[in-house]
Every structure is written in structure tokens, then in C-alpha cells.
Design an enzyme around this catalytic site. Structure first.
Site, PDB file in Angstrom:
ATOM      1  N   GLU A 173     -21.756  -8.166  49.433  1.00  0.00           N
ATOM      2  CA  GLU A 173     -20.765  -8.146  48.345  1.00  0.00           C
ATOM      3  C   GLU A 173     -19.328  -8.199  48.842  1.00  0.00           C
ATOM      4  O   GLU A 173     -18.465  -8.765  48.180  1.00  0.00           O
ATOM      5  CB  GLU A 173     -20.967  -6.919  47.449  1.00  0.00           C
ATOM      6  CG  GLU A 173     -22.106  -7.059  46.449  1.00  0.00           C
ATOM      7  CD  GLU A 173     -23.483  -6.842  47.055  1.00  0.00           C
ATOM      8  OE1 GLU A 173     -23.551  -6.332  48.189  1.00  0.00           O
ATOM      9  OE2 GLU A 173     -24.492  -7.197  46.407  1.00  0.00           O
ATOM     10  N   HIS A 222     -29.326   1.236  39.248  1.00  0.00           N
ATOM     11  CA  HIS A 222     -29.191  -0.142  38.762  1.00  0.00           C
ATOM     12  C   HIS A 222     -28.922  -0.222  37.260  1.00  0.00           C
ATOM     13  O   HIS A 222     -29.063  -1.286  36.674  1.00  0.00           O
ATOM     14  CB  HIS A 222     -30.465  -0.946  39.061  1.00  0.00           C
ATOM     15  CG  HIS A 222     -30.548  -1.430  40.469  1.00  0.00           C
ATOM     16  ND1 HIS A 222     -30.518  -0.589  41.542  1.00  0.00           N
ATOM     17  CD2 HIS A 222     -30.658  -2.676  40.986  1.00  0.00           C
ATOM     18  CE1 HIS A 222     -30.625  -1.300  42.658  1.00  0.00           C
ATOM     19  NE2 HIS A 222     -30.701  -2.571  42.345  1.00  0.00           N
TER      20      HIS A 222
END
Lengths: 324, 318
Positions: free
Chosen positions: A60, A129
């Protein structure tokens, strides 16, 4: 106008902007060959090729850093984060780099990039998540935070985000890709930083956005059957926050509920309610209530997860409470 | 290299030294705030590197950036004004010591988060690749930055995407106060390139000619092959990590030993030995650097502070 899904609306916005401006390209995990983990960029790889639809490593920092750099030298990257939860792995870029580069260097740089990120609970993905951490990101000046609640707004706001010369975090909801709505074909732009009345009413104001809008619309339908007319103000952009329609509505109804999917503590509701009290205290006929997620990490078990997330009956109950 | 270029490099090295010495004095006098990291001792690295670039090649570095800014052609006036937080600084006094940049001079900052600018450097190169040109991005960072994740994500990305980045590690032996061997799994930073199948080199960073030659070779490689490259320059900072560093982590003997290899002294001896310039020519350049530094301080001191209206400017473009 066609009735299409949120997924199709987002896809349409991306494709139209890529067709319009060759500087626009997409990068992220599984955006290309796979077609996007939520299938938003399905077919893009074949249409635009690997130069404009770039599969990245699971990294990321590299994704967002590269997007920022490319934006600084004149491209218009759209970086997709597979989920907003992965933004935490690259928090530096979301809150510490992209929003500050312009200011810190005296206005020399522009960072015209969009970070698309999927957030939200309700898919039994477990605590890491499933979060709705929108408020965290909205805390930082220099970043624009957008989170649409209808397909039409998703299209219009995403197109505006891609054209913006400032970094935009565009938050989608994992359970809303199948939501359908009327969406104008072709050129359709919605202004960033403008809240919108999504349903007019006179008895009570609900302030909300994204998933909260879907839930609030259902609650309003139920309440209408009991003769209660709810006005729903959709924030759409969390930063910069447009309070005008919120205050206008509240001054008319004098009662309000704020609905968000994230946790209540230090949340979007906390900000909105504070501003309502600061700017319209005298108009309140009842304490403003907040409907939000229970203060727990979201569990996997479906029953427990649903118990932690805000639900339509919670909103109905809160509206009735402020009407007492 | 022609004489003019060599003398320009000498002038820049002396100018960096003088500007930073004055900066240290002004810091101690309370006229410069925040963190200030001096480049003194490392001047040969940036000077040699940037002398080897074409103007279209981009430069990005960490917070030890005054020297890099001057080498890129940002004026001493602007550097000093930024240190003093004045509106005439290149970042209007909003960036300070660690945030110097100039789009016009292709200098992309001045970045204060260790390693944070490495993925951004990959992005600058990605932007150029996307535009279809063969510009290079020269990304400088310290040895300490090679132990953080950003470094590894950025090097990996540059390799798999064939990005034209020249990664330059200025190994000045310490990440703040922690010696390289205490923080890095390998002593030679260049070895880290091996894990990414990337070519690398290690050069004496106290000798500007050696840096220049290594940089030229590296730049040619990066431009022609569209492959990244890691160049490690072995160097030393004569001053502390930042102002106010008590320097408990190193012995004065060690500092003295390195100071005997002063990059300006080495270069001066080279220029005289090869009869590129005479003593008096070099003395004249010393005087010029001193005069330009004095003028820069005068300019900065006389410049106005940013007005309060600047507070809300440049947060957003739109």
C-alpha cells in the site's frame, strides 16, 4: 436516465473520465487482470491495457506513494485500496503526505489524485476488514473525503473527484454495490463539498451519509406510515463539511438524529451534532441523538455483527425519541 | 569536465558550507526554529550527483536538504529566507529547513518522514514513464531509511515497473545516533539492491569527482536501460544529526579522522594538483561564497514574515 447499480455507476464514472482525459490511470491490487476485487474495473484491463490499469504488488505504501508522485508531475492517478482498512498500512500517505504537500511547500505542488477505498461492515469479514473509519480521515485538513450514498451521487461525485486538483479519498461501501438507482447517462457531475436533501419532510431531520442513507430511507418509509415526515440530509462529503442544508433543515424541524455506520465516539455524528448546537442551539426542541455502531470490534458471527451495526429499527426508535 | 563546471561545483560546495555555518549561528541565536539537519561533510555527494544530471532529471531528498536545494539552483537567498521562516522562502516560510523544493528547478523536496519520499520518487518516475519521456528521478536518502518498509516497497516497485530511478543512499554511518551495523542487516547498503535484482555501486562520497563519475555512469545506465540503480555514497556528517545533538554515540577521534578527509579540502587539492585553477582563483570563489552567504542572511533578515492571511492559503487548489 437508466436504473443501474452502484457498481455500474462507479465503473461508468471511471470509464468516462479515462476516455475523456489520457492523464487518468488506475493502479491498485487486482484492478487489472482480476477485474477488481469488487469487479468495479471489470473489462478495464482489456479496454485500456496494462499502462492505464496497473496491477500492483500488495504494497500500500508503494501504491499510494507512486500515485502521489505521479500526480505531482501532472498525471491523474486513481489508486484503489482493496479495503479502507488497508489504508492504515499506508496511513502516512493518506493523512501525512497527500494532504500536506501543497501547503508545506508554499503552494508549489498539486496532488490531483483519487484514492478509492471500500469500507463498511456487514459482510462477516471480521474485525480488521469491516471498519467504517471515515471520521479519522476527515480529521485532516488538506484531504477531501467523499462518501456517496446513491448510484447517481457515486457517479457524479467520482467524476468531480477525478477532475479535482486536490487529493480525494473516495469511500464506497462493501454492501452497496448492488444498490440500484436512476443515474444520468454521460456527463453528470455532482459538486464536492455540498450536502443534499435526499428526502424532504417537516417533522424531524436525519443527517447521514453512505450506508446510513440507505438505512435512513427505509426508516423514513416506515415512519411515513405512522404519519411522521422525515427530512433526510445526505452529507456526501465529510471534508469539507457543508452544514448549510443541515442547519436549514434543523431550523425547520427543530429535532434531529444523526446516523452513521462508524463508532459513535469521536465520530462524524459527534462533529455534526457539535456544529448544530454551536450554530443552532436555540432551535433545538429535543436533544439531538446519534445512531452509530456499538463500541466493539466487529465480530465474524452474523448475528453478533448485525447486533453491533446500526439498523433501521434503531433509527426509527431514535426518531420517535426525539419526537417525544 | 570543463573548467567552468569544476569551478562551479567547487563554488557550490563552499556555498553550502558557508550557508550552513551561518544557519547554525542563526539557529543558536534563536532565529531559526524547529529541527535543522546540517549537510556539512556530505557536500560532495549532492554536488557530484546533481552536476551529473540533466536539468530535466528530477531530484528528491530527505530532510537534510539545504545542500541539495543549493545544488539544484535554488538561491541562497531563498534557502536562508525559508530557514528564517520568511515569506520570501521558496516554501513561503511554511516548510522550514526540512521542506525545500522548487518545481522550476526540478527539486521535489525536502521530505521529513524517514523513507516516506521513496515511494513518491517511484511515482515521479512513473509519471515520466506514463508521459513517455526518459527523464530520470534521482532519489537521495540516508542509511537509516533503508531499514524501513518504504525503501523495500519502492525499490521493488521500481524494478518490476522498469522505472527510471537512481536510488542514492548517503551512508553517513549513523541513522540519528545508531550506527549502521547496529541497525542494518548488511554493512554495505548496496547489497540490498541484490534482493531486487538491481544493479548497484558503492562510491567514496567524500570525493566529488568520484561521485560525479559514478553518478554519470549510473544515470546513463538508468536512462538507456530504463532500469533502476542503487548507488551508495560512503560519507560522514561532521555535525550532529540535528542541532542540539549531544553526540554521545561517537568518539571525537572518529569525527576528527573523517574531518581530515574534508570533501572541500580534497576537491581543492585536486583542482590545484591538476592545475584546473590557481590558489587565487579558488580564494576568489571562497570569497564569492562568503559574500553570497552574507547577502542571503541580509536578504532573509530584511524579508517580511508571512502575513496571517497565509495561514489559510494553499490548503487546497480549488
Amino acid at each position: 436516465m437508466a436504473r443501474i447499480t452502484m457498481r455500474e455507476a462507479i465503473s461508468q464514472a471511471l470509464m468516462e473520465e479515462m476516455d475523456r482525459d489520457p492523464a487518468v490511470f488506475i493502479l491498485g491490487e487486482e484492478v487489472g487482470v482480476w477485474g477488481g476485487t469488487y469487479a468495479v474495473t471489470k473489462g478495464f484491463y482489456d479496454k485500456y491495457g496494462p499502462q492505464r490499469v496497473k496491477d500492483t504488488p500488495i504494497a500500500e505504501n508503494a501504491i499510494l506513494g507512486a500515485a502521489i508522485g505521479a500526480a505531482m508531475v501532472g498525471q491523474r492517478p486513481i489508486a484503489e485500496l482493496m479495503t479502507i482498512n488497508f489504508a492504515f498500512s499506508a496511513m502516512d500517505y493518506v493523512v501525512n503526505q497527500a494532504p500536506k504537500l501543497r501547503y508545506m511547500f508554499g503552494g508549489q505542488f498539486k496532488v490531483p489524485m483519487v484514492i478509492r477505498a471500500v469500507g463498511g461492515g456487514g459482510r462477516q469479514l471480521g474485525a480488521t476488514h469491516s471498519q467504517t473509519p471515515d471520521a479519522i480521515f476527515a480529521h485532516f485538513p488538506g484531504l477531501i473525503v467523499v462518501s456517496p450514498g446513491t448510484p447517481a451521487d457515486a457517479k457524479g461525485l467520482l467524476k468531480s473527484a477525478i477532475r479535482s486538483d486536490d487529493p480525494v479519498l473516495f469511500i464506497e461501501h462493501a454492501t452497496m454495490y448492488q444498490v440500484r438507482g436512476e443515474v444520468p447517462e454521460g456527463e453528470h457531475l455532482e459538486p464536492i463539498g455540498k450536502s443534499k436533501i435526499q428526502r424532504p419532510g417537516k417533522d424531524v431531520t436525519i443527517v447521514t451519509y453512505c450506508k446510513g442513507l440507505e438505512l435512513s430511507m427505509k426508516a423514513a418509509d416506515q415512519l411515513a406510515k405512522e404519519g411522521i415526515e422525515v427530512e433526510i440530509v445526505d452529507l456526501r462529503t465529510l471534508r469539507p463539511l457543508d452544514m448549510e442544508p443541515v442547519l436549514e433543515s434543523f431550523k425547520k424541524t427543530n429535532r434531529a438524529v444523526v446516523v452513521e455506520e462508524g463508532w459513535k465516539s469521536y465520530g462524524v455524528g459527534a462533529e455534526v451534532v457539535s456544529r448544530m448546537y454551536e450554530e443552532a442551539f436555540d432551535y433545538a426542541d429535543a436533544p439531538i441523538l446519534r445512531v452509530a455502531q456499538k463500541e466493539v470490534p466487529l465480530p465474524y458471527n452474523r448475528t453478533l455483527e448485525q447486533a453491533a451495526l446500526p439498523q433501521v429499527p434503531d433509527i426509527v426508535a431514535a426518531v420517535k425519541e426525539v419526537l417525544k | 569536465m570543463d573548467k567552468q563546471k569544476l569551478l562551479q561545483m567547487y563554488y557550490e560546495m563552499v556555498l553550502i558550507r558557508r550557508v550552513e555555518e551561518r544557519g547554525a549561528e542563526l539557529y543558536q541565536a534563536g532565529k531559526i526554529g524547529g529541527f535543522m539537519h546540517l549537510y556539512i561533510g556530505q557536500e560532495a555527494v549532492s554536488t557530484g550527483l546533481i552536476a551529473a544530471r540533466e536539468p530535466r532529471d528530477r531530484v528528491i531528498t530527505a530532510y537534510r536538504d539545504h545542500g541539495v536545494a543549493l545544488n539544484c539552483g535554488i538561491s541562497a537567498n531563498e534557502v536562508m529566507a525559508e530557514l528564517l521562516g520568511k515569506i520570501t522562502g521558496m516554501s513561503k516560510g511554511k516548510g522550514g529547513s526540512m521542506h525545500m523544493a522548487s518545481v522550476e528547478k526540478n527539486m521535489w523536496g525536502g521530505h521529513a518522514i524517514v523513507g516516506g519520499h521513496l515511494p513518491i520518487a517511484a511515482g515521479l518516475a512513473l509519471g515520466d514513464q506514463y508521459a513517455g519521456n526518459d527523464n530520470i528521478t534521482i532519489c537521495m536518502f540516508g542509511d537509516g531509511a533503508t531499514n524501513i518498509g518504504y525503501f523495500h516497497e519502492a525499490l521493488n516497485l521500481s524494478k518490476i515497473w522498469n522505472l527510471r530511478v537512481l536510488w542514492v543512499c548517503e551512508n553517513n554511518q549513523y541513522g540519528m545516533g545508531t550506527a549502521v551495523e547496529r541497525a542494518s542487516a548488511v554493512d554495505e547498503i548496496r547489497q540490498k539492491a541484490d534482493g531486487y535484482g538491481m544493479k548497484s555501486d558503492r562510491v567514496d562520497g567524500m570525493d566529488v569527482i568520484k561521485v560525479y563519475e559514478a553518478a554519470q555512469k549510473a544515470i546513463q545506465y538508468v536512462r538507456e536501460t530504463s532500469q533502476p540503480y542503487l548507488l551508495e555514497a560512503v560519507t560522514y556528517r561532521f555535525r550532529g544529526h540535528s542541532m542540539g545533538d549531544p553526540e554521545r554515540y561517537r568518539q571525537q577521534d572518529e569525527v576528527k579522522k573523517w574531518q581530515e578527509n574534508d570533501p572541500i579540502g580534497i576537491f581543492r587539492a585536486y583542482l590545484l594538483k591538476h592545475q584546473v585553477a590557481t590558489e587565487s582563483e579558488l580564494n576568489a570563489l571562497d570569497d564569492q561564497a562568503q559574500a553570497d552567504t552574507d547577502k542571503a542572511v541580509e536578504f532573509a533578515e530584511a524579508s517580511p514574515e508571512p502575513g496571517l492571511e497565509e495561514l489559510f492559503k494553499d490548503i487546497y487548489v480549488d
